[in-house]
Design a protein around this motif. Structure first.
Motif, PDB file in Angstrom:
ATOM      1  N   ASN A   4       0.955  -1.089  -0.184  1.00  0.00           N
ATOM      2  CA  ASN A   4      -0.034   0.119   0.022  1.00  0.00           C
ATOM      3  C   ASN A   4       0.888   1.270   0.049  1.00  0.00           C
ATOM      4  O   ASN A   4       2.079   1.252   0.441  1.00  0.00           O
ATOM      5  N   GLN A   5       0.336   2.277  -0.626  1.00  0.00           N
ATOM      6  CA  GLN A   5       1.045   3.673  -0.381  1.00  0.00           C
ATOM      7  C   GLN A   5       0.765   4.040   1.141  1.00  0.00           C
ATOM      8  O   GLN A   5      -0.342   4.022   1.415  1.00  0.00           O
ATOM      9  N   TYR A   6       1.916   4.224   1.648  1.00  0.00           N
ATOM     10  CA  TYR A   6       1.698   4.822   2.914  1.00  0.00           C
ATOM     11  C   TYR A   6       1.444   6.008   3.135  1.00  0.00           C
ATOM     12  O   TYR A   6       1.626   7.148   2.328  1.00  0.00           O
ATOM     13  N   PRO A   7       0.514   6.496   4.274  1.00  0.00           N
ATOM     14  CA  PRO A   7       0.128   7.919   4.274  1.00  0.00           C
ATOM     15  C   PRO A   7       1.207   8.783   4.583  1.00  0.00           C
ATOM     16  O   PRO A   7       2.407   8.139   4.970  1.00  0.00           O
ATOM     17  N   SER A   8       1.247  10.174   4.493  1.00  0.00           N
ATOM     18  CA  SER A   8       2.515  10.951   4.554  1.00  0.00           C
ATOM     19  C   SER A   8       3.061  10.973   6.224  1.00  0.00           C
ATOM     20  O   SER A   8       2.146  10.658   7.035  1.00  0.00           O
ATOM     21  N   GLN A   9       4.130  11.306   6.373  1.00  0.00           N
ATOM     22  CA  GLN A   9       4.872  11.607   7.691  1.00  0.00           C
ATOM     23  C   GLN A   9       3.817  12.553   8.597  1.00  0.00           C
ATOM     24  O   GLN A   9       3.669  12.369   9.627  1.00  0.00           O
ATOM     25  N   GLU A  10       3.407  13.465   7.999  1.00  0.00           N
ATOM     26  CA  GLU A  10       2.805  14.529   8.560  1.00  0.00           C
ATOM     27  C   GLU A  10       1.247  13.985   9.062  1.00  0.00           C
ATOM     28  O   GLU A  10       0.865  14.331  10.220  1.00  0.00           O
ATOM     29  N   TYR A  11       0.655  13.413   8.112  1.00  0.00           N
ATOM     30  CA  TYR A  11      -0.659  12.867   8.455  1.00  0.00           C
ATOM     31  C   TYR A  11      -0.647  11.913   9.624  1.00  0.00           C
ATOM     32  O   TYR A  11      -1.418  11.906  10.282  1.00  0.00           O
ATOM     33  N   LEU A  12       0.444  10.897   9.527  1.00  0.00           N
ATOM     34  CA  LEU A  12       0.522   9.971  10.652  1.00  0.00           C
ATOM     35  C   LEU A  12       0.760  10.481  12.142  1.00  0.00           C
ATOM     36  O   LEU A  12       0.407  10.082  13.027  1.00  0.00           O
ATOM     37  N   ASN A  13       1.823  11.450  11.983  1.00  0.00           N
ATOM     38  CA  ASN A  13       1.816  12.139  13.096  1.00  0.00           C
ATOM     39  C   ASN A  13       0.992  13.027  13.753  1.00  0.00           C
ATOM     40  O   ASN A  13       0.599  12.991  14.943  1.00  0.00           O
ATOM     41  N   SER A  14      -0.217  13.444  12.869  1.00  0.00           N
ATOM     42  CA  SER A  14      -1.264  14.160  13.513  1.00  0.00           C
ATOM     43  C   SER A  14      -2.322  12.870  14.065  1.00  0.00           C
ATOM     44  O   SER A  14      -2.997  13.418  14.819  1.00  0.00           O
ATOM     45  N   ILE A  15      -2.493  11.906  13.500  1.00  0.00           N
ATOM     46  CA  ILE A  15      -3.362  10.936  14.203  1.00  0.00           C
ATOM     47  C   ILE A  15      -2.656  10.071  15.003  1.00  0.00           C
ATOM     48  O   ILE A  15      -3.563   9.258  15.886  1.00  0.00           O
ATOM     49  N   LEU A  16      -1.414   9.736  15.133  1.00  0.00           N
ATOM     50  CA  LEU A  16      -0.813   8.637  16.111  1.00  0.00           C
ATOM     51  C   LEU A  16       0.218   9.346  16.771  1.00  0.00           C
ATOM     52  O   LEU A  16       0.828  10.036  16.582  1.00  0.00           O
ATOM     53  N   GLU A  17       0.390   8.909  17.832  1.00  0.00           N
ATOM     54  CA  GLU A  17       1.547   9.156  19.200  1.00  0.00           C
ATOM     55  C   GLU A  17       2.224   7.766  19.070  1.00  0.00           C
ATOM     56  O   GLU A  17       1.897   6.655  19.325  1.00  0.00           O
ATOM     57  N   TYR A  18       3.676   7.884  19.294  1.00  0.00           N
ATOM     58  CA  TYR A  18       4.624   6.853  19.304  1.00  0.00           C
ATOM     59  C   TYR A  18       5.194   7.097  20.895  1.00  0.00           C
ATOM     60  O   TYR A  18       5.411   8.027  21.376  1.00  0.00           O
ATOM     61  N   ARG A  19       4.932   5.686  21.532  1.00  0.00           N
ATOM     62  CA  ARG A  19       5.319   5.594  22.753  1.00  0.00           C
ATOM     63  C   ARG A  19       6.128   4.342  22.981  1.00  0.00           C
ATOM     64  O   ARG A  19       5.538   3.354  22.997  1.00  0.00           O
ATOM     65  N   ASP A  20       7.588   4.449  23.010  1.00  0.00           N
ATOM     66  CA  ASP A  20       8.245   3.287  23.288  1.00  0.00           C
ATOM     67  C   ASP A  20       7.828   2.180  22.419  1.00  0.00           C
ATOM     68  O   ASP A  20       7.753   0.845  22.789  1.00  0.00           O
ATOM     69  N   GLY A  21       7.900   2.167  21.130  1.00  0.00           N
ATOM     70  CA  GLY A  21       7.595   1.146  20.061  1.00  0.00           C
ATOM     71  C   GLY A  21       6.130   0.772  19.878  1.00  0.00           C
ATOM     72  O   GLY A  21       6.090   0.001  19.205  1.00  0.00           O
ATOM     73  N   LYS A  22       5.243   1.641  20.349  1.00  0.00           N
ATOM     74  CA  LYS A  22       3.970   1.372  20.212  1.00  0.00           C
ATOM     75  C   LYS A  22       3.180   2.684  19.795  1.00  0.00           C
ATOM     76  O   LYS A  22       3.743   3.748  20.112  1.00  0.00           O
ATOM     77  N   LEU A  23       2.147   2.399  18.922  1.00  0.00           N
ATOM     78  CA  LEU A  23       1.320   3.652  18.629  1.00  0.00           C
ATOM     79  C   LEU A  23      -0.090   3.707  19.237  1.00  0.00           C
ATOM     80  O   LEU A  23      -0.475   2.824  19.497  1.00  0.00           O
ATOM     81  N   TYR A  24      -0.436   4.883  19.509  1.00  0.00           N
ATOM     82  CA  TYR A  24      -1.714   5.199  20.192  1.00  0.00           C
ATOM     83  C   TYR A  24      -2.360   6.275  19.291  1.00  0.00           C
ATOM     84  O   TYR A  24      -1.952   7.008  19.087  1.00  0.00           O
ATOM     85  N   TRP A  25      -3.844   6.227  19.372  1.00  0.00           N
ATOM     86  CA  TRP A  25      -4.477   7.119  18.763  1.00  0.00           C
ATOM     87  C   TRP A  25      -4.307   8.415  19.309  1.00  0.00           C
ATOM     88  O   TRP A  25      -4.830   8.585  20.794  1.00  0.00           O
ATOM     89  N   LYS A  26      -4.237   9.594  18.533  1.00  0.00           N
ATOM     90  CA  LYS A  26      -4.546  10.791  19.023  1.00  0.00           C
ATOM     91  C   LYS A  26      -6.072  11.457  18.855  1.00  0.00           C
ATOM     92  O   LYS A  26      -6.361  12.367  19.239  1.00  0.00           O
ATOM     93  N   GLN A  27      -6.919  10.471  17.988  1.00  0.00           N
ATOM     94  CA  GLN A  27      -8.243  11.226  17.652  1.00  0.00           C
ATOM     95  C   GLN A  27      -9.239  10.202  17.782  1.00  0.00           C
ATOM     96  O   GLN A  27      -8.781   8.649  17.916  1.00  0.00           O
ATOM     97  N   THR A  28     -10.422  10.340  18.036  1.00  0.00           N
ATOM     98  CA  THR A  28     -11.626   9.356  18.178  1.00  0.00           C
ATOM     99  C   THR A  28     -12.137   9.491  16.881  1.00  0.00           C
ATOM    100  O   THR A  28     -12.579  10.143  16.346  1.00  0.00           O
ATOM    101  N   LYS A  29     -12.179   7.987  16.482  1.00  0.00           N
ATOM    102  CA  LYS A  29     -12.887   7.827  15.296  1.00  0.00           C
ATOM    103  C   LYS A  29     -13.727   6.345  15.465  1.00  0.00           C
ATOM    104  O   LYS A  29     -13.049   5.389  15.832  1.00  0.00           O
TER     105      LYS A  29
END
Length: 164
Positions: A4-29
């Motif tokens: 798949n074409q991956y989303p942009s770096q900017e978009y990924l950082n706007s919706i996800l938060e990185y913590r110690d190798g894990k990703l967490y949602w920044k938005q409710t969907k």
């Protein structure tokens, strides 16, 4: 398999938060709430996958893009410690397909003549190199030495697998 074409770096950082190798949602969907762990572990492959805008992506690739931008064509993500769901950025690196396949689990040994001799082997750039030894330890050491030399040529470190 086409990636798949991956989303942009900017978009990924706007919706996800990185913590110690894990990703967490920044938005409710839909059923995703802020702070929930993103994605799930694929039982067959051992990799974590995340659904973003109805498309499935590998977590380790998303993390790389969040930190470093796009992944160049022909390059693959390597988990240095060989643990497929250990997606800490310090455990990820870009390598070519040959190096990624070389950094796999396994002893790379075959026994010959009822375990009287041991054959060490490794494959690099489509060529399999084989050598026969009288002890299993000699074969393991030779394979580890050869893989280490190849990784050093690329300016990388090859870690010796823990054999259980």
């Amino acid at each position: 398999m086409k990636l798949n074409q991956y989303p942009s770096q900017e978009y990924l950082n706007s919706i996800l938060e990185y913590r110690d190798g894990k990703l967490y949602w920044k938005q409710t969907k839909s059923n995703k709430k802020i702070g929930d762990r993103a994605g799930c572990l694929h039982r067959q492959t051992g990799y974590r996958r995340i659904i973003i805008d109805y498309a499935s992506y590998l977590e380790h690739r998303i993390i790389w893009i969040m930190f470093n931008g796009d992944i160049p064509s022909g390059m693959e993500m390597d988990h240095m410690n060989r643990i497929r769901d250990d997606n800490r950025i310090e455990n990820l690196r870009l390598v070519n397909k040959s190096l990624n396949q070389m950094n796999c689990n396994g002893k790379n040994l075959n026994t010959i003549n009822g375990k009287k001799k041991f054959r060490g082997h490794y494959t690099y750039q489509g060529k399999t190199i084989t050598k026969t030894f009288y002890t299993e330890q000699e074969a393991i050491e030779w394979v580890n030495e050869k893989k280490s030399e190849i990784f050093q040529e690329w300016g990388l470190t090859w870690t010796i697998p823990v054999i259980e």
